[in-house]
Design a protein around this motif. Structure first.
Motif, PDB file in Angstrom:
ATOM      1  N   GLY A 119      11.076  -8.937 -11.320  1.00  0.00           N
ATOM      2  CA  GLY A 119      11.061 -10.469 -12.051  1.00  0.00           C
ATOM      3  C   GLY A 119      11.914 -10.627 -13.054  1.00  0.00           C
ATOM      4  O   GLY A 119      11.911 -11.645 -13.591  1.00  0.00           O
ATOM      5  N   THR A 206       8.838 -14.754  -9.332  1.00  0.00           N
ATOM      6  CA  THR A 206       7.984 -13.924 -10.176  1.00  0.00           C
ATOM      7  C   THR A 206       8.574 -13.570 -11.519  1.00  0.00           C
ATOM      8  O   THR A 206       9.652 -13.407 -11.627  1.00  0.00           O
ATOM      9  N   GLY A 207       7.577 -13.155 -12.340  1.00  0.00           N
ATOM     10  CA  GLY A 207       8.091 -12.685 -13.884  1.00  0.00           C
ATOM     11  C   GLY A 207       8.818 -13.936 -14.449  1.00  0.00           C
ATOM     12  O   GLY A 207       8.014 -15.085 -14.382  1.00  0.00           O
ATOM     13  N   GLU A 280       5.757 -20.093 -10.580  1.00  0.00           N
ATOM     14  CA  GLU A 280       5.781 -18.644 -10.763  1.00  0.00           C
ATOM     15  C   GLU A 280       4.477 -18.013  -9.958  1.00  0.00           C
ATOM     16  O   GLU A 280       3.488 -18.656  -9.971  1.00  0.00           O
ATOM     17  N   VAL A 281       4.676 -17.119  -9.247  1.00  0.00           N
ATOM     18  CA  VAL A 281       3.466 -16.375  -8.480  1.00  0.00           C
ATOM     19  C   VAL A 281       3.573 -14.840  -9.020  1.00  0.00           C
ATOM     20  O   VAL A 281       4.450 -14.177  -9.330  1.00  0.00           O
ATOM     21  N   SER A 282       2.438 -14.406  -8.645  1.00  0.00           N
ATOM     22  CA  SER A 282       2.405 -12.779  -9.134  1.00  0.00           C
ATOM     23  C   SER A 282       3.038 -11.919  -8.217  1.00  0.00           C
ATOM     24  O   SER A 282       3.386 -12.377  -6.893  1.00  0.00           O
ATOM     25  N   LEU A 283       3.376 -10.779  -8.760  1.00  0.00           N
ATOM     26  CA  LEU A 283       4.038  -9.562  -7.634  1.00  0.00           C
ATOM     27  C   LEU A 283       2.977  -9.348  -6.571  1.00  0.00           C
ATOM     28  O   LEU A 283       3.675  -9.051  -5.422  1.00  0.00           O
ATOM     29  N   GLU A 284       1.771  -9.583  -6.581  1.00  0.00           N
ATOM     30  CA  GLU A 284       0.840  -9.173  -5.650  1.00  0.00           C
ATOM     31  C   GLU A 284       1.036 -10.180  -4.510  1.00  0.00           C
ATOM     32  O   GLU A 284       0.821 -10.012  -3.002  1.00  0.00           O
ATOM     33  N   HIS A 285       1.304 -11.512  -5.091  1.00  0.00           N
ATOM     34  CA  HIS A 285       1.616 -12.702  -3.988  1.00  0.00           C
ATOM     35  C   HIS A 285       2.798 -12.398  -3.367  1.00  0.00           C
ATOM     36  O   HIS A 285       2.903 -12.732  -2.047  1.00  0.00           O
ATOM     37  N   ARG A 300       9.057  -7.918  -1.823  1.00  0.00           N
ATOM     38  CA  ARG A 300       9.560  -7.337  -3.284  1.00  0.00           C
ATOM     39  C   ARG A 300      10.944  -7.031  -3.289  1.00  0.00           C
ATOM     40  O   ARG A 300      11.450  -7.501  -4.504  1.00  0.00           O
TER      41      ARG A 300
END
Length: 342
Positions: A119, A206-207, A280-285, A300
């Motif tokens: 990210g 992300t990030g 922005e979304v989380s890495l988990e998402h 990823r």
């Protein structure tokens, strides 16, 4: 001067375009392809191309066919070890030196398994000249490392008889020229996931979204392939082979946030999503995406990692000068084309 060529992956996006480029620029070459099924338009379009029926597990067929040609251009499944070993075995049967041009990919230098720069921008840009020692020392779990190692070991043992080149393109765009698949997957997969996001669909990152990938138009990649095949046919030592036969093909870089912004504008314009602004979304998402692909960490890798490369060798040896339109210049056409099939 040998001119017998065996090509695999002839109905794939890259392999089909390589076949078209070779037969168009050098109709005098005698080309054989491995096909599991023959597309309806194949024989009429390539009447002088010989077809052997089989797939990547047809070991005896692959070995025998490779033993009868001067050059093998191996495309398709870059990680399939049995087919690669069969090609090498066949080429080593020959009394005279032969050539292997193998398709790999810059996934080998992607940082998707290291959380440090997911990210965010990784400052490392890999050179296919200055970083060869580092590339050959990457961990065994690096993408394509298994088959690249097989090639390096074979070249080291049989360098007098087997000349090898590894072509390592980044993400691709543009329309392929073959009779099978004619487009790459990253952009369609990206907007496919964007359409699934809550609130009518949103493009995403992300990030801070500055993670950056190299890209090349399929037409620019073909200039490297045509040069390498011509060098192999003419037994031209001016090209790099063996330890010096590693070729990146990048022509530009694009960050995830810039790709998201441009894609969002196009998708809104086409009425696919209502809000063009990236979220922005989380890495988990990110990790929850593309589950149907069944490839570990694929989302990823595609949407959060960095993979930055320079085509130093092609520039030095061939005067490589990419001339195709940029990703951003063709993005709308690529998206519209993919939407027609969606």
């Amino acid at each position: 001067m040998g001119s017998k060529i065996f090509l695999t992956g002839a109905t794939g996006y890259i392999g089909g375009t390589v076949l078209d480029a070779i037969t168009t620029t050098h109709p005098e070459y005698k080309v054989t392809v491995l096909l599991r099924t023959v597309p309806g338009a194949f024989s009429s379009r390539y009447p002088n191309v010989k077809i052997v029926k089989g797939d990547y597990d047809s070991i005896d067929i692959i070995t025998d066919t490779a033993s009868e040609v001067d050059v093998v251009v191996h495309n398709g499944n870059s990680d399939h070890e049995p087919s690669l070993k069969a090609i090498i075995a066949g080429l080593l049967r020959r009394a005279t030196p032969s050539y292997l041009i193998h398709l790999s990919g810059t996934g080998i230098v992607s940082d998707f398994r290291d959380p440090t720069y997911l990210g965010t921008l990784n400052p490392k840009i890999w050179s296919d000249i200055n970083d060869l020692d580092s590339i050959s020392s990457l961990p065994d779990n690096a993408l394509h490392r298994n088959t690249e190692t097989i090639i390096r070991e074979a070249a080291a043992l049989h360098g007098d008889k087997l000349k090898t080149a590894i072509v390592c393109p980044p993400d691709l765009y543009g329309e392929g020229k073959g009779t099978g698949r004619t487009r790459s997957v990253l952009v369609p997969w990206f907007f496919g996931e964007a359409k699934k996001q809550a609130g009518g669909g949103r493009v995403f990152y992300t990030g801070d979204g500055t993670n950056t990938r190299s890209w090349v138009h399929i037409d620019d990649l073909m200039t490297i392939y045509v040069k390498l095949v011509k060098a192999a046919v003419s037994r031209d030592e001016g090209a790099g082979w063996g330890e010096k036969g590693y070729y990146f093909a990048s022509s530009q870089e694009v960050s995830q946030i810039d790709l998201a912004k441009a894609t969002g504008q196009i998708l809104k314009k086409q009425g696919v999503i209502q809000n063009e602004e990236p979220i922005e979304v989380s890495l988990e998402h990110i990790d929850s995406m593309l589950q149907e692909i069944n490839y570990s960490n694929i989302s990823r890798y595609l949407f959060a990692s960095n993979s930055r490369t320079r085509a130093d060798r092609a520039l030095r040896l061939f005067g490589y000068e990419p001339k195709a339109p940029t990703l951003m210049e063709t993005l709308e056409a690529d998206i519209l084309s993919a939407l027609e099939e969606d």
